[in-house]
Scaffold this motif. Structure first.
Motif, PDB file in Angstrom:
ATOM      1  N   PHE A  11       0.846  -1.190   0.000  1.00 36.98           N
ATOM      2  CA  PHE A  11       0.000   0.000   0.000  1.00 36.98           C
ATOM      3  C   PHE A  11       0.882   1.241   0.000  1.00 36.98           C
ATOM      4  CE2 PHE A  11      -3.252  -2.699   2.347  1.00 36.98           C
ATOM      5  CZ  PHE A  11      -4.158  -2.705   1.303  1.00 36.98           C
ATOM      6  N   PRO A  12       0.417   2.315  -0.628  1.00 40.42           N
ATOM      7  CA  PRO A  12       1.171   3.573  -0.553  1.00 40.42           C
ATOM      8  C   PRO A  12       1.178   4.107   0.886  1.00 40.42           C
ATOM      9  CG  PRO A  12      -0.852   3.834  -1.859  1.00 40.42           C
ATOM     10  CD  PRO A  12      -0.786   2.413  -1.443  1.00 40.42           C
ATOM     11  N   GLU A  13       2.265   4.705   1.270  1.00 41.89           N
ATOM     12  CA  GLU A  13       2.374   5.235   2.630  1.00 41.89           C
ATOM     13  C   GLU A  13       1.314   6.281   2.924  1.00 41.89           C
ATOM     14  OE1 GLU A  13       6.279   6.354   3.943  1.00 41.89           O
ATOM     15  OE2 GLU A  13       7.192   4.664   2.888  1.00 41.89           O
ATOM     16  N   SER A  14       0.833   6.948   1.895  1.00 41.84           N
ATOM     17  CA  SER A  14      -0.156   8.008   2.080  1.00 41.84           C
ATOM     18  C   SER A  14      -1.577   7.468   2.319  1.00 41.84           C
ATOM     19  CB  SER A  14      -0.167   8.922   0.854  1.00 41.84           C
ATOM     20  OG  SER A  14      -0.513   8.173  -0.304  1.00 41.84           O
ATOM     21  N   MET A  15      -1.788   6.156   2.143  1.00 45.38           N
ATOM     22  CA  MET A  15      -3.123   5.594   2.312  1.00 45.38           C
ATOM     23  C   MET A  15      -3.515   5.604   3.786  1.00 45.38           C
ATOM     24  SD  MET A  15      -4.665   1.897   1.110  1.00 45.38           S
ATOM     25  CE  MET A  15      -4.522   2.263  -0.632  1.00 45.38           C
ATOM     26  N   THR A  16      -4.745   6.026   4.064  1.00 42.70           N
ATOM     27  CA  THR A  16      -5.222   6.088   5.453  1.00 42.70           C
ATOM     28  C   THR A  16      -5.528   4.693   5.983  1.00 42.70           C
ATOM     29  OG1 THR A  16      -7.556   6.259   4.862  1.00 42.70           O
ATOM     30  CG2 THR A  16      -6.291   8.340   4.995  1.00 42.70           C
ATOM     31  N   ASP A  17      -5.522   4.567   7.295  1.00 44.05           N
ATOM     32  CA  ASP A  17      -5.861   3.295   7.929  1.00 44.05           C
ATOM     33  C   ASP A  17      -7.295   2.884   7.603  1.00 44.05           C
ATOM     34  OD1 ASP A  17      -3.335   3.118   9.028  1.00 44.05           O
ATOM     35  OD2 ASP A  17      -3.953   3.883  11.002  1.00 44.05           O
ATOM     36  N   GLU A  18      -8.185   3.859   7.496  1.00 38.91           N
ATOM     37  CA  GLU A  18      -9.578   3.568   7.180  1.00 38.91           C
ATOM     38  C   GLU A  18      -9.706   2.986   5.772  1.00 38.91           C
ATOM     39  OE1 GLU A  18      -8.542   6.595   8.370  1.00 38.91           O
ATOM     40  OE2 GLU A  18      -9.247   6.318  10.423  1.00 38.91           O
ATOM     41  N   THR A  19      -8.966   3.544   4.836  1.00 38.87           N
ATOM     42  CA  THR A  19      -8.993   3.035   3.461  1.00 38.87           C
ATOM     43  C   THR A  19      -8.418   1.630   3.408  1.00 38.87           C
ATOM     44  OG1 THR A  19      -8.847   5.265   2.552  1.00 38.87           O
ATOM     45  CG2 THR A  19      -8.231   3.462   1.091  1.00 38.87           C
ATOM     46  N   LYS A  20      -7.312   1.394   4.118  1.00 38.50           N
ATOM     47  CA  LYS A  20      -6.729   0.049   4.177  1.00 38.50           C
ATOM     48  C   LYS A  20      -7.733  -0.943   4.753  1.00 38.50           C
ATOM     49  CE  LYS A  20      -1.986   1.566   4.793  1.00 38.50           C
ATOM     50  NZ  LYS A  20      -0.856   1.650   5.738  1.00 38.50           N
ATOM     51  N   ALA A  21      -8.403  -0.561   5.829  1.00 43.26           N
ATOM     52  CA  ALA A  21      -9.377  -1.445   6.463  1.00 43.26           C
ATOM     53  C   ALA A  21     -10.517  -1.781   5.501  1.00 43.26           C
ATOM     54  CB  ALA A  21      -9.913  -0.815   7.745  1.00 43.26           C
ATOM     55  N   ASP A  22     -10.952  -0.800   4.717  1.00 39.20           N
ATOM     56  CA  ASP A  22     -12.006  -1.040   3.734  1.00 39.20           C
ATOM     57  C   ASP A  22     -11.531  -2.036   2.683  1.00 39.20           C
ATOM     58  OD1 ASP A  22     -14.600  -0.463   2.405  1.00 39.20           O
ATOM     59  OD2 ASP A  22     -13.273   0.373   0.852  1.00 39.20           O
TER      60      ASP A  22
END
Length: 103
Positions: A11-22
């Motif tokens: 994942f890109p470092e800029s991706m939020t935790d919420e987006t990763k969880a989704d």
């Protein structure tokens, strides 16, 4: 046809935790459906990495491409695919019994 796939997720470092969880939630649902239908025969985590090895049973290369590209995280995956064939030293012809791996 059986294929072994190694999938590494980056994942890109800029991706939020919420987006990763989704992504992870949608990925689990998609993977579960592939397992229920017998396309995904098994999946194993690579210890210490955000990666897995999995075995797919599909008709051909085109179906495998469709299956792999259907993963929600596909854009963030590095995938290496290895086609599998029966080995002449195998003690059984049936590695898989229905949708489960024989032990």
């Amino acid at each position: 046809m059986l294929f072994l796939a190694r999938m590494d997720v980056v994942f890109p470092e800029s991706m939020t935790d919420e987006t990763k969880a989704d992504f992870q939630h949608r990925e689990k649902a998609y993977s579960g459906e592939l397992q229920r239908t017998g396309v995904l025969k098994g999946i194993w985590r690579v210890v210490g990495e955000y990666a897995n090895y999995s075995i797919y049973d599909v008709e051909d290369n085109d179906e495998l491409q469709t299956v792999l590209s259907g993963f929600p995280m596909f854009a963030y995956m590095n995938v290496k695919v290895t086609p599998l064939a029966k080995h002449p030293n195998a003690t059984t012809d049936d590695f898989f019994d229905g949708n489960t791996i024989q032990e």
